[in-house]
Design a protein around this motif. Structure first.
Motif, PDB file in Angstrom:
ATOM      1  N   SER A  89      -1.726   6.538   3.489  1.00  0.00           N
ATOM      2  CA  SER A  89      -3.000   6.364   4.199  1.00  0.00           C
ATOM      3  C   SER A  89      -2.757   5.578   5.475  1.00  0.00           C
ATOM      4  O   SER A  89      -2.213   4.471   5.452  1.00  0.00           O
ATOM      5  CB  SER A  89      -4.016   5.645   3.313  1.00  0.00           C
ATOM      6  OG  SER A  89      -3.513   4.408   2.874  1.00  0.00           O
ATOM      7  N   ILE A  90      -3.159   6.158   6.585  1.00  0.00           N
ATOM      8  CA  ILE A  90      -2.937   5.565   7.905  1.00  0.00           C
ATOM      9  C   ILE A  90      -4.284   5.199   8.518  1.00  0.00           C
ATOM     10  O   ILE A  90      -5.180   6.035   8.603  1.00  0.00           O
ATOM     11  CB  ILE A  90      -2.205   6.549   8.837  1.00  0.00           C
ATOM     12  CG1 ILE A  90      -0.870   6.986   8.228  1.00  0.00           C
ATOM     13  CG2 ILE A  90      -2.008   5.932  10.225  1.00  0.00           C
ATOM     14  CD1 ILE A  90       0.148   5.892   8.103  1.00  0.00           C
ATOM     15  N   ASN A  91      -4.416   3.942   8.922  1.00  0.00           N
ATOM     16  CA  ASN A  91      -5.596   3.527   9.680  1.00  0.00           C
ATOM     17  C   ASN A  91      -5.280   3.645  11.161  1.00  0.00           C
ATOM     18  O   ASN A  91      -4.271   3.116  11.627  1.00  0.00           O
ATOM     19  CB  ASN A  91      -5.980   2.091   9.330  1.00  0.00           C
ATOM     20  CG  ASN A  91      -6.426   1.958   7.891  1.00  0.00           C
ATOM     21  OD1 ASN A  91      -7.041   2.862   7.339  1.00  0.00           O
ATOM     22  ND2 ASN A  91      -6.118   0.840   7.267  1.00  0.00           N
ATOM     23  N   GLY A  92      -6.137   4.343  11.907  1.00  0.00           N
ATOM     24  CA  GLY A  92      -5.854   4.581  13.317  1.00  0.00           C
ATOM     25  C   GLY A  92      -4.810   5.663  13.469  1.00  0.00           C
ATOM     26  O   GLY A  92      -4.695   6.581  12.646  1.00  0.00           O
ATOM     27  N   ASP A 128      -8.256  -5.188  14.032  1.00  0.00           N
ATOM     28  CA  ASP A 128      -6.898  -4.998  13.520  1.00  0.00           C
ATOM     29  C   ASP A 128      -5.954  -4.926  14.717  1.00  0.00           C
ATOM     30  O   ASP A 128      -6.145  -4.092  15.611  1.00  0.00           O
ATOM     31  CB  ASP A 128      -6.836  -3.703  12.711  1.00  0.00           C
ATOM     32  CG  ASP A 128      -5.602  -3.616  11.828  1.00  0.00           C
ATOM     33  OD1 ASP A 128      -4.929  -4.638  11.645  1.00  0.00           O
ATOM     34  OD2 ASP A 128      -5.309  -2.518  11.328  1.00  0.00           O
ATOM     35  N   TYR A 156      -5.769  10.025   7.222  1.00  0.00           N
ATOM     36  CA  TYR A 156      -6.116   9.135   8.329  1.00  0.00           C
ATOM     37  C   TYR A 156      -7.529   8.585   8.157  1.00  0.00           C
ATOM     38  O   TYR A 156      -8.432   9.268   7.682  1.00  0.00           O
ATOM     39  CB  TYR A 156      -6.001   9.868   9.665  1.00  0.00           C
ATOM     40  CG  TYR A 156      -4.578  10.159  10.076  1.00  0.00           C
ATOM     41  CD1 TYR A 156      -3.867   9.259  10.852  1.00  0.00           C
ATOM     42  CD2 TYR A 156      -3.944  11.333   9.655  1.00  0.00           C
ATOM     43  CE1 TYR A 156      -2.555   9.520  11.224  1.00  0.00           C
ATOM     44  CE2 TYR A 156      -2.633  11.602  10.018  1.00  0.00           C
ATOM     45  CZ  TYR A 156      -1.939  10.684  10.802  1.00  0.00           C
ATOM     46  OH  TYR A 156      -0.643  10.946  11.156  1.00  0.00           O
ATOM     47  N   ALA A 157      -7.699   7.326   8.560  1.00  0.00           N
ATOM     48  CA  ALA A 157      -9.006   6.660   8.575  1.00  0.00           C
ATOM     49  C   ALA A 157      -9.090   5.849   9.860  1.00  0.00           C
ATOM     50  O   ALA A 157      -8.066   5.566  10.507  1.00  0.00           O
ATOM     51  CB  ALA A 157      -9.164   5.764   7.353  1.00  0.00           C
ATOM     52  N   PRO A 158     -10.296   5.459  10.267  1.00  0.00           N
ATOM     53  CA  PRO A 158     -10.413   4.656  11.497  1.00  0.00           C
ATOM     54  C   PRO A 158      -9.691   3.321  11.364  1.00  0.00           C
ATOM     55  O   PRO A 158      -9.592   2.741  10.281  1.00  0.00           O
ATOM     56  CB  PRO A 158     -11.922   4.450  11.644  1.00  0.00           C
ATOM     57  CG  PRO A 158     -12.551   5.539  10.845  1.00  0.00           C
ATOM     58  CD  PRO A 158     -11.615   5.795   9.698  1.00  0.00           C
ATOM     59  N   LEU A 159      -9.197   2.826  12.482  1.00  0.00           N
ATOM     60  CA  LEU A 159      -8.581   1.498  12.524  1.00  0.00           C
ATOM     61  C   LEU A 159      -9.648   0.441  12.285  1.00  0.00           C
ATOM     62  O   LEU A 159     -10.755   0.523  12.824  1.00  0.00           O
ATOM     63  CB  LEU A 159      -7.919   1.276  13.886  1.00  0.00           C
ATOM     64  CG  LEU A 159      -7.052   0.021  14.037  1.00  0.00           C
ATOM     65  CD1 LEU A 159      -5.822   0.120  13.155  1.00  0.00           C
ATOM     66  CD2 LEU A 159      -6.634  -0.152  15.506  1.00  0.00           C
ATOM     67  N   GLY A 160      -9.330  -0.537  11.454  1.00  0.00           N
ATOM     68  CA  GLY A 160     -10.287  -1.587  11.150  1.00  0.00           C
ATOM     69  C   GLY A 160     -10.618  -2.434  12.370  1.00  0.00           C
ATOM     70  O   GLY A 160      -9.805  -2.576  13.296  1.00  0.00           O
ATOM     71  N   GLN A 161     -11.818  -3.010  12.377  1.00  0.00           N
ATOM     72  CA  GLN A 161     -12.246  -3.863  13.491  1.00  0.00           C
ATOM     73  C   GLN A 161     -11.311  -5.064  13.628  1.00  0.00           C
ATOM     74  O   GLN A 161     -10.992  -5.728  12.643  1.00  0.00           O
ATOM     75  CB  GLN A 161     -13.679  -4.351  13.259  1.00  0.00           C
ATOM     76  CG  GLN A 161     -14.221  -5.185  14.416  1.00  0.00           C
ATOM     77  CD  GLN A 161     -15.638  -5.669  14.157  1.00  0.00           C
ATOM     78  OE1 GLN A 161     -16.317  -5.184  13.258  1.00  0.00           O
ATOM     79  NE2 GLN A 161     -16.078  -6.640  14.941  1.00  0.00           N
ATOM     80  N   ASN A 192       0.832  -1.209   0.000  1.00  0.00           N
ATOM     81  CA  ASN A 192       0.000   0.000   0.000  1.00  0.00           C
ATOM     82  C   ASN A 192       0.863   1.254   0.000  1.00  0.00           C
ATOM     83  O   ASN A 192       0.656   2.183  -0.793  1.00  0.00           O
ATOM     84  CB  ASN A 192      -0.905   0.019   1.232  1.00  0.00           C
ATOM     85  CG  ASN A 192      -2.206  -0.716   1.006  1.00  0.00           C
ATOM     86  OD1 ASN A 192      -2.426  -1.312  -0.033  1.00  0.00           O
ATOM     87  ND2 ASN A 192      -3.077  -0.683   2.005  1.00  0.00           N
TER      88      ASN A 192
END
Length: 318
Positions: free
Chosen positions: A207-210, A276, A269-274, A195
């Motif tokens: 792109s960063i999750n969390g 994860d 930034y986006a929310p951290l996946g369930q 990614n």
């Protein structure tokens, strides 16, 4: 190349790790049968092997019972969607591959009297409450979450592998593979290294999750292949953790790739996946003791080789 008498089946052999394993086994002089249904594997990964003496391609979904005519000495069972993008796109196929597929490949191993190695995963530990994770840790897995189809498929695969050993005396081994990266990954497979490399080569923000402070332990593919070969050649059953103990925050991985590509260090930034995991790092003392193995490739060196491969791959496909 002079071929020896060892004949090896690699299921999922056109995948990222599987194709590197096929290449290594051929280089060691073995005859190799690569089985793949190309749901996630790529023809391009093995195209250079098709003219090699001793290499055979079998287009096969392991969910369907199958035979490989002739003897088999070893079976590496790598068939399975492995990235979140793939196993969430193919949830039922992932479950069937881990269950019916593993049953079928074990039945083949039993019929051929072949040693069977299951490529399991660190996902059997779920979002771990114990850190680092030793093989004795039983895990913290959400059985109905979005990652459950992969987690539970591999947990079943481990259970049926040992059931075959106990019921039939089948010679088995289980490798629990932690985060692995390197050439032949797909840029769109959803894992952190491809990614970030795709975003860097396109000049996009990372792109960063969390928060990006969650950690990953990255092992270069050549080292992982070495470990799988060593475990197959050993008498040990495992499970054995295979991976790097060098733990890096996701933000630091992005920084390393930014430095090596010249892409500015910008983030979205986006929310951290369930489910994860916040932290994941293997306890690899068992692999060191039983196999004499530990990764030899540093993360910066491996990232450089991976970026170089992606530049070439993208150039040839455009």
């Amino acid at each position: 190349m002079r071929l020896d008498s060892t004949r090896v089946l690699v299921t999922g052999g056109a995948g990222f790790i599987g194709s590197a394993l096929c290449e290594r086994l051929l280089g060691d002089g073995h005859r190799v049968v690569c089985a793949d249904n190309f749901s996630t594997g790529r023809q391009a990964n093995i195209a250079h092997l098709l003219t090699e003496p001793g290499f055979q391609l079998l287009t096969q979904d392991v969910v369907e019972p199958f035979d490989v005519p002739g003897p088999l000495d070893q079976i590496f069972h790598l068939a399975s969607p492995a990235s979140p993008v793939d196993y969430q796109r193919l949830p039922l196929e992932t479950l069937r591959t881990g269950s019916a597929g593993t049953d079928n490949v074990l039945a083949l191993a039993r019929a051929k009297n072949a040693r069977f190695l299951l490529a399991s995963t660190s996902e059997v530990y779920g979002d771990p409450l114990e850190h680092p994770q030793p093989e004795t840790y039983l895990g913290n897995v959400n059985t109905v979450g979005p990652r459950s189809v992969y987690d539970e498929a591999k947990r079943y695969a481990e259970a049926v592998t040992f059931a075959y050993h106990r019921a039939y005396g089948t010679d088995v081994a289980i490798a629990r593979i932690f985060n692995t990266f390197g050439p032949r990954m797909r840029l769109n497979d959803g894992r952190v290294v491809p990614n970030f490399i795709a975003q860097a080569l396109d000049g996009r923000p990372f792109s960063i999750n969390g928060t990006g402070k969650q950690t990953r332990s990255l092992c270069y593919v050549d080292d992982m292949v070495d470990a799988l070969v060593l475990l197959m050649r050993s008498p040990h059953r495992g499970p054995v953790n295979l991976g790097s103990t060098d733990e890096m925050a996701v933000l630091d991985i992005a920084g390393l790739i930014a430095d090596q590509t010249g892409n500015p260090l910008r983030f979205t930034y986006a929310p951290l996946g369930q489910d994860d995991p916040e932290r994941r790092r293997p306890d690899t003392r068992l692999a060191q003791r039983l196999l004499g193995w530990s990764p030899a490739t540093g993360i910066p060196e491996g990232i450089a080789a991976t970026i170089s491969w992606f530049r070439t791959d993208l150039g040839s496909s455009r």
